[in-house]
Scaffold this active site. Structure first.
Site, mmCIF file in Angstrom:
data_model
loop_
_atom_site.group_PDB
_atom_site.id
_atom_site.type_symbol
_atom_site.label_atom_id
_atom_site.label_comp_id
_atom_site.label_asym_id
_atom_site.label_seq_id
_atom_site.Cartn_x
_atom_site.Cartn_y
_atom_site.Cartn_z
ATOM 1 C CG ASP A 34 47.543 19.079 30.605
ATOM 2 O OD1 ASP A 34 48.370 19.634 30.533
ATOM 3 O OD2 ASP A 34 46.729 19.734 29.999
ATOM 4 C CG ASP A 146 42.156 33.763 42.391
ATOM 5 O OD1 ASP A 146 41.331 33.586 42.756
ATOM 6 O OD2 ASP A 146 41.735 35.529 41.759
ATOM 7 C CG ASN A 147 48.542 34.149 40.909
ATOM 8 O OD1 ASN A 147 48.272 35.062 39.396
ATOM 9 N ND2 ASN A 147 49.052 34.797 41.295
ATOM 10 C CD GLN A 302 37.548 41.179 31.611
ATOM 11 O OE1 GLN A 302 38.180 40.960 32.178
ATOM 12 N NE2 GLN A 302 37.129 41.898 30.344
ATOM 13 C CG ASP A 313 44.623 24.981 23.145
ATOM 14 O OD1 ASP A 313 45.563 25.446 21.987
ATOM 15 O OD2 ASP A 313 45.064 24.255 24.015
#
Length: 358
Positions: A34, A146-147, A302, A313
């Site tokens: 990653d 935030d994406n 949230q 995972d």
């Protein structure tokens, strides 16, 4: 698979194992390095990426992986679905190190060296099959605000060879040392014969074999290899979308998730000493398992949810960490909830140095 705030769980039975030690948990799957970096809109536009998406790399994305490293400050982590889960199980346990073994295929390249180092830092006993025909698999996480736009290039992960790795005496000895086995369904696209060999060993020796439906396309396009493994599956994980697709492909005639769990539990099974456990998460709705006892998850604001990628995972990893420590099944679920709750508060499938879990 677990992306939620108010998850509840139902439990089937108690499972006991002998005390955990090195190589007690065995995982096999698609190892990916990653690579996370904050990028700008121009970078996304250059490679035709959406701000919040998950895709497999095409030819037009091949240059992305080198460019993201050159242009940005990056973070590296050992990734891929199964490797994430065994890494989290090891983190939850802490010591001894190398409780988790992991097999998968990487390249003999720079990213392969980094992946080996990152697996070692996570205290996972990774034994990779190394080849030089394909580069190490990578997953770029392109962060804008935030994406997160995820681009995965499986590359070497697709090149695992049973006869060149799993069948070697030294590696098979590590398989035999384990008491719990976990393989995500994604590996059915790579080496189903390896999965069957491991699953059959678990069944023949009354050990616990766990699997994950992983994605709807696994049931749709890899039904035959999936159903060859299913008789050996003691614990099956999945989310509601995967469960519904699985039911449709098998002609269960229902879209009720609890009913699908029961029908899945009753599919043919080799080792009758263990009744199959089925655990289907449903986002913020109740998790369905194969007997109705309800357990709420940890509440979370949230606003504290940073990234739900890797939460499924993490749930499996937490579950496995308790399973190999002789805990009852409801404790496995509680550990899974905790691990997922930690992961969704952070970017990527990452965690603090130590768990705060009792």
């Amino acid at each position: 698979h677990l992306t939620n705030t108010h998850l509840n769980v139902c439990i089937l039975q108690y499972v006991f194992l002998s005390p955990h030690s090195e190589n007690t948990l065995f995982g096999m799957g698609n190892p990916l390095l990653d690579i996370s970096a904050v990028v700008d809109k121009d970078f996304l536009d250059k490679f035709g990426l959406k701000p919040n998406d998950q895709i497999l790399a095409e030819d037009k994305h091949k240059a992305l992986f080198d460019e993201i490293v050159k242009r940005n400050k990056v973070e590296y982590h050992a990734g891929g679905s199964t490797q994430n889960s065994v890494k989290i199980a090891q983190w939850m346990i802490q010591k001894p190190h190398k409780v988790a073994t992991f097999f998968g295929c990487i390249g003999t390249d720079h990213f392969g060296k980094i992946l080996k180092k990152k697996a070692e830092e996570a205290h996972v006993d990774a034994h990779y099959y190394e080849q030089n025909e394909e580069p190490t698999g990578t997953c770029a996480a392109c962060i804008t605000g935030d994406n997160r736009s995820l681009v995965a290039n499986l590359a070497a992960a697709n090149c695992y060879k049973k006869e060149k790795h799993l069948d070697l005496d030294s590696n098979w000895e590590l398989v035999k040392k384990a008491k719990v086995y976990y393989i995500a369904g994604f590996f059915l696209t790579v080496s189903p014969e390896s999965i069957v060999k491991v699953a059959k060993h678990a069944s023949d020796n009354n050990k616990i074999f766990c699997m994950n439906l992983s994605a709807p396309f696994i049931s749709q396009f890899f039904k035959e290899p999936l159903m060859k493994v299913m008789p050996y599956v003691d614990i099956l994980f999945g989310n509601e979308t995967e469960a519904a697709t699985f039911a449709s492909v098998l002609g269960f005639g229902t879209d009720d998730i609890a009913e699908i769990a029961k029908k899945t539990q009753n599919l043919p099974k080799e080792n009758m000493k263990r009744q199959r456990v089925v655990v289907f998460t449903q986002g913020k709705d109740d998790t369905v398992a194969t007997k109705v006892t309800m357990f709420p998850v940890l509440d979370i604001d949230q606003n504290h949810i940073v990234d739900t990628n890797g939460a499924g995972d993490a749930f499996v990893g937490g579950f496995l960490s308790a399973l190999i420590q002789e805990h009852a099944l409801e404790e496995c679920i509680r550990a899974g909830h905790y691990a997922a709750n930690v992961i969704i508060r952070r970017a990527g499938c990452t965690f603090p140095e130590k768990p705060d879990y009792q």
